[in-house]
Design a protein around this motif. Structure first.
Motif, short mmCIF file in Angstrom:
data_model
loop_
_atom_site.label_atom_id
_atom_site.label_comp_id
_atom_site.label_asym_id
_atom_site.label_seq_id
_atom_site.Cartn_x
_atom_site.Cartn_y
_atom_site.Cartn_z
N PHE A 168 5.53 55.14 -100.49
CA PHE A 168 4.37 54.65 -99.76
C PHE A 168 3.15 55.40 -100.27
O PHE A 168 3.28 56.39 -101.01
CB PHE A 168 4.54 54.82 -98.25
CG PHE A 168 5.07 56.15 -97.83
CD1 PHE A 168 4.24 57.25 -97.66
CD2 PHE A 168 6.44 56.33 -97.60
CE1 PHE A 168 4.75 58.48 -97.27
CE2 PHE A 168 6.96 57.56 -97.22
CZ PHE A 168 6.10 58.63 -97.05
N ALA A 169 1.97 54.95 -99.89
CA ALA A 169 0.76 55.54 -100.46
C ALA A 169 -0.43 55.35 -99.53
O ALA A 169 -0.42 54.50 -98.64
CB ALA A 169 0.46 54.93 -101.83
N VAL A 170 -1.46 56.13 -99.80
CA VAL A 170 -2.77 56.00 -99.15
C VAL A 170 -3.73 55.46 -100.20
O VAL A 170 -3.72 55.93 -101.35
CB VAL A 170 -3.27 57.36 -98.64
CG1 VAL A 170 -4.66 57.21 -98.02
CG2 VAL A 170 -2.29 57.96 -97.64
N SER A 171 -4.54 54.48 -99.84
CA SER A 171 -5.51 53.97 -100.81
C SER A 171 -6.92 53.96 -100.22
O SER A 171 -7.11 53.65 -99.04
CB SER A 171 -5.13 52.56 -101.29
OG SER A 171 -5.29 51.61 -100.26
N VAL A 172 -7.88 54.32 -101.06
CA VAL A 172 -9.29 54.35 -100.69
C VAL A 172 -10.09 53.79 -101.86
O VAL A 172 -9.91 54.22 -103.00
CB VAL A 172 -9.78 55.79 -100.39
CG1 VAL A 172 -11.26 55.77 -99.99
CG2 VAL A 172 -8.94 56.44 -99.30
N ALA A 173 -10.95 52.83 -101.57
CA ALA A 173 -11.79 52.24 -102.62
C ALA A 173 -13.24 52.23 -102.17
O ALA A 173 -13.54 52.22 -100.96
CB ALA A 173 -11.34 50.82 -102.94
N VAL A 174 -14.16 52.22 -103.13
CA VAL A 174 -15.59 52.12 -102.85
C VAL A 174 -16.12 50.88 -103.56
O VAL A 174 -15.94 50.72 -104.78
CB VAL A 174 -16.37 53.35 -103.34
CG1 VAL A 174 -17.85 53.20 -102.99
CG2 VAL A 174 -15.80 54.63 -102.73
N ARG A 175 -16.75 50.01 -102.78
CA ARG A 175 -17.39 48.82 -103.35
C ARG A 175 -18.90 48.93 -103.18
O ARG A 175 -19.38 49.24 -102.08
CB ARG A 175 -16.87 47.55 -102.66
CG ARG A 175 -15.48 47.17 -103.14
CD ARG A 175 -14.83 46.10 -102.32
NE ARG A 175 -15.47 44.81 -102.40
CZ ARG A 175 -15.29 43.92 -103.39
NH1 ARG A 175 -14.51 44.23 -104.41
NH2 ARG A 175 -15.89 42.75 -103.37
#
Length: 261
Positions: free
Chosen positions: A98-105
């Motif tokens: 499993f994972a944590v994801s963070v993105a910036v748009r």
């Protein structure tokens, strides 16, 4: 390192430390309702920790998450898209994937992506125009020329089981052409593994935007391609996505057309 990439990593790592602390606590003696309450609380708290870090450094930015919805900010041009625990059923069943994801748009274009796997201590990052990396090492996707010998990743439409018949038809078409298929239960890591060349391609139906956005940039910056099931770029709206190097994507799309005939 881009300042916002650094903050995205800090936020993902803080949530990951919390998630790892509670990994393995659930067991078969806990009721289904208690299990669900526990998972919801883990998801929400991990999301809160991510929001806390982002707001500390960028209080004016918009944040969009699975649990918190949209948290308004003064600067609508910058949006942080967060998925605090991608692969929550794996987490619940002690499957360490499993994972944590963070993105910036920025102005509707993804500029920063972070996918962090707390069980393997693997940090996948991408900055637009600067490539994708795994723990600081440059990533390049697979180089397959067609589906022969490839490993493809997918996910089953467990929330849209009315599509299971057509989906199984598609899988049978692809399985004949490729070496093998994988269904490992974390979309964020499926995309990351395409970027790393660990799998050659990925396809899935009915995903939510926060499950796609990080992986989209990772794959692009590793030299790959992301499309919807028609070869277009409507995947954030349709939730239907194909990823891989251009030749693999072309072959998957051809199999999809053949399966629908």
């Amino acid at each position: 390192m881009h300042p916002m990439l650094n903050i995205a990593f800090r936020a993902a790592r803080k949530a990951s430390v919390f998630i790892a602390k509670y990994y393995g606590i659930l067991n078969g003696q806990v009721s289904q309702k208690s299990n669900n309450d526990f998972l919801v609380n883990i998801d929400r708290e991990a999301e809160r920790l991510i929001v806390e870090v982002i707001h500390k450094f960028y209080p004016q930015h918009v944040i969009i998450g699975e649990e918190c919805g949209k948290l308004a900010g003064e600067d609508n041009d910058v949006q942080w898209i967060i998925n605090p625990l991608d692969g929550i059923r794996n987490f619940a069943n002690h499957l360490p994937h499993f994972a944590v994801s963070v993105a910036v748009r920025i102005k509707s274009r993804t500029e920063i992506a972070v996918v962090y796997d707390p069980m393997r201590n693997e940090l996948f990052t991408a900055t637009r125009g600067q490539g994708a990396q795994l723990n600081g090492c440059r990533l390049r996707g697979g180089v397959a020329r067609d589906l022969n010998g490839t490993i493809l990743a997918t996910g089953f439409p467990f929330k849209q089981k009315q599509h299971v018949g057509s989906y199984l038809t598609l899988i049978s078409k692809l399985f004949i052409q490729c070496a093998d298929l994988r269904r490992i239960g974390s979309t964020a890591l499926d995309f990351a593994y395409v970027a790393a060349g660990r799998v050659d391609g990925f396809f899935e139906i009915g995903l939510r935007p926060w499950s796609i956005i990080c992986g989209e940039l990772l794959v692009h910056e590793a030299g790959g391609l992301v499309t919807d099931f028609t070869g277009g770029h409507n995947y954030l709206l349709s939730g239907n996505v194909v990823a891989g190097n251009p030749r693999v994507v072309k072959a998957i799309l051809l199999a999809m057309r053949n399966a629908s005939e």
